[in-house]
Scaffold this motif. Sequence first.
Motif, PDB file in Angstrom:
ATOM      1  N   UNK A  52      11.361 -68.056 -33.627  1.00  0.00           N
ATOM      2  CA  UNK A  52      10.812 -66.848 -33.012  1.00  0.00           C
ATOM      3  C   UNK A  52      11.761 -66.233 -31.971  1.00  0.00           C
ATOM      4  N   UNK A  53      11.704 -64.920 -31.890  1.00  0.00           N
ATOM      5  CA  UNK A  53      12.327 -64.193 -30.779  1.00  0.00           C
ATOM      6  C   UNK A  53      11.216 -63.680 -29.885  1.00  0.00           C
ATOM      7  N   UNK A  54      11.386 -63.852 -28.595  1.00  0.00           N
ATOM      8  CA  UNK A  54      10.450 -63.291 -27.616  1.00  0.00           C
ATOM      9  C   UNK A  54      11.145 -62.119 -26.941  1.00  0.00           C
ATOM     10  N   UNK A  55      10.498 -60.943 -26.989  1.00  0.00           N
ATOM     11  CA  UNK A  55      11.177 -59.744 -26.492  1.00  0.00           C
ATOM     12  C   UNK A  55      10.175 -58.775 -25.883  1.00  0.00           C
ATOM     13  N   UNK A  56      10.713 -57.778 -25.214  1.00  0.00           N
ATOM     14  CA  UNK A  56       9.882 -56.737 -24.594  1.00  0.00           C
ATOM     15  C   UNK A  56      10.678 -55.441 -24.566  1.00  0.00           C
ATOM     16  N   UNK A  57       9.988 -54.325 -24.849  1.00  0.00           N
ATOM     17  CA  UNK A  57      10.601 -52.998 -24.801  1.00  0.00           C
ATOM     18  C   UNK A  57       9.907 -52.192 -23.713  1.00  0.00           C
ATOM     19  N   UNK A  58      10.685 -51.485 -22.908  1.00  0.00           N
ATOM     20  CA  UNK A  58      10.136 -50.604 -21.874  1.00  0.00           C
ATOM     21  C   UNK A  58      10.840 -49.254 -21.942  1.00  0.00           C
ATOM     22  N   UNK A  59      10.190 -48.219 -21.409  1.00  0.00           N
ATOM     23  CA  UNK A  59      10.767 -46.877 -21.359  1.00  0.00           C
ATOM     24  C   UNK A  59      10.711 -46.368 -19.929  1.00  0.00           C
ATOM     25  N   UNK A  60      11.622 -45.457 -19.591  1.00  0.00           N
ATOM     26  CA  UNK A  60      11.629 -44.918 -18.228  1.00  0.00           C
ATOM     27  C   UNK A  60      10.609 -43.807 -18.035  1.00  0.00           C
ATOM     28  N   UNK A  61      10.096 -43.245 -19.131  1.00  0.00           N
ATOM     29  CA  UNK A  61       9.118 -42.158 -19.032  1.00  0.00           C
ATOM     30  C   UNK A  61       8.083 -42.300 -20.138  1.00  0.00           C
ATOM     31  N   UNK A  62       6.876 -42.776 -19.831  1.00  0.00           N
ATOM     32  CA  UNK A  62       5.859 -42.961 -20.879  1.00  0.00           C
ATOM     33  C   UNK A  62       5.158 -41.676 -21.292  1.00  0.00           C
ATOM     34  N   UNK A  63       5.428 -40.560 -20.600  1.00  0.00           N
ATOM     35  CA  UNK A  63       4.762 -39.292 -20.929  1.00  0.00           C
ATOM     36  C   UNK A  63       5.770 -38.147 -20.900  1.00  0.00           C
ATOM     37  N   UNK A  64       6.766 -38.163 -21.805  1.00  0.00           N
ATOM     38  CA  UNK A  64       7.785 -37.113 -21.801  1.00  0.00           C
ATOM     39  C   UNK A  64       7.295 -35.853 -22.490  1.00  0.00           C
ATOM     40  N   UNK A  65       8.096 -34.790 -22.400  1.00  0.00           N
ATOM     41  CA  UNK A  65       7.858 -33.556 -23.143  1.00  0.00           C
ATOM     42  C   UNK A  65       8.855 -33.476 -24.294  1.00  0.00           C
ATOM     43  N   UNK A  66       8.539 -32.674 -25.294  1.00  0.00           N
ATOM     44  CA  UNK A  66       9.458 -32.436 -26.400  1.00  0.00           C
ATOM     45  C   UNK A  66      10.780 -31.904 -25.834  1.00  0.00           C
ATOM     46  N   UNK A  67      11.888 -32.491 -26.288  1.00  0.00           N
ATOM     47  CA  UNK A  67      13.202 -32.100 -25.788  1.00  0.00           C
ATOM     48  C   UNK A  67      13.735 -33.009 -24.707  1.00  0.00           C
ATOM     49  N   UNK A  68      12.861 -33.833 -24.081  1.00  0.00           N
ATOM     50  CA  UNK A  68      13.318 -34.762 -23.046  1.00  0.00           C
ATOM     51  C   UNK A  68      14.102 -35.914 -23.670  1.00  0.00           C
ATOM     52  N   UNK A  69      14.998 -36.498 -22.880  1.00  0.00           N
ATOM     53  CA  UNK A  69      15.723 -37.700 -23.289  1.00  0.00           C
ATOM     54  C   UNK A  69      15.091 -38.899 -22.598  1.00  0.00           C
ATOM     55  N   UNK A  70      14.706 -39.903 -23.391  1.00  0.00           N
ATOM     56  CA  UNK A  70      14.031 -41.095 -22.878  1.00  0.00           C
ATOM     57  C   UNK A  70      15.001 -42.275 -22.925  1.00  0.00           C
ATOM     58  N   UNK A  71      15.078 -43.034 -21.839  1.00  0.00           N
ATOM     59  CA  UNK A  71      15.883 -44.258 -21.798  1.00  0.00           C
ATOM     60  C   UNK A  71      14.993 -45.445 -22.143  1.00  0.00           C
TER      61      UNK A  71
END
Length: 439
Positions: free
Chosen positions: A51-70
């Motif tokens: 098994x691999x144990x992992x987690x994904x997170x984003x810097x902006x959970x509520x962006x607008x169309x056209x925004x860049x998300x990290x």
Amino acid sequence: MALGVAALAATTGGALSPPAAAEGEAPSGQVEFPTHCVPPREAGLPPADGPTTARITVDDPAPEVGDTVTVTYQVARTPAVNPIAAELPADVLTPTGRIQLGGAQSGEVTVVGAKRNDPVEAGAELPAVTMTGTFTITGAGAITLAPGGYALHTSHLLDLDTACAVSGAPVSERLTASPLPRANLRSVALGAAYGKPGAAVEVSGTGFAPGAAVTVAGRAGAAETADRVAATADARGAVVAELPVTDGATTAVVAYEGTAWSAQQGSGPAAYTVVAAAQTPPGTQKVTAPGTQKVTAVVEPGALTMTQAGGSITLGAVPYGERGAVAGRIGTVTVEDARGGPAGWTLIGKVTEFTGPGGVRIPGASLRWTPRCSPAPGSPSRCVAGSAGVVGPEGAVLASARGGAPAGGTFTIDAAVTLTLPPYTPPGAYRAVLALTLS
């Protein structure tokens, strides 16, 4: 009047594939999934399954169309082991990976980590790693992010790669993208700026919802007058109507959708003057010589026109693999208002998607501008530059002039434009069409 220009740039792209399927998605946060890690041939080690144990997170959970998300992909535990028969020194491990997108947006995001690890004993599991990347929001709605395959590169003694394929990885993170706020682009223009009581004025409107029921009405300040007629917008959102103006209080004409005018569903007012039969229409000068005869000089109204210098915009370039904004400037636009009446005008721009090699597309919402507008010396009207921000396929105001006296003049309009490019865009030229409409 509409004028199109082609914009060129180097932009983002990448192969798109559907997200990994999973039976019963795990809650957002840390997840665990089966992994098959294949060590480099030089190591002489068998594949490692676990098994691999992992987690994904984003810097902006509520962006607008056209925004860049990290996005950040953290692998807390992996079945992959040190591929050399000796201790692996610190800071020689470079991770790369992929995140699978699903829901309102499909495809994958490439993520990369820095060389940052503690020493690893021979035969021990490789340590936790953190990888980051970015992607651009192309559509509104709920987007899921699930872990994809990853590779662990070691650069001690030999350059060796351990490739880890995953299966059945559950969703680890979710975000909800909202559409760009739509500017109210409804506007009306009048066939005449004044008329006798009861005269019918031709009203032309643009920017309405296709097929919508539209009310064309007279206004006196913030209140409507008795002058009113119903119309229907065509498939392009245009309206044409004749409004009989019988109420002497009418000083402007508006058009709107719904039961009453609002700033969200109505046009701005177009100035109109009701002229009594005995009065001299605006634009007419009379000189009377006592005891002789009347002499009348008439100033004839002209037209509202637009010209643009050049037919294309060439933006800058960005190196492959880097994220950046390429800049340029639209061809200078000249608006001449020689109508002689109190009506104002609005200049609107809309941009299509950017299309590049292999059909890779970049949303028009990635293009932003900062407009400028200045009147020529002696112009009675003042012009107002549109707000800096996204142009996009829905359109934005480049410049405008309010109705009212005095009116008319010549205006010079331009705008600096920037196109934001995600990293790892396939090299090549990307083209779109920027259309300008004056009304």
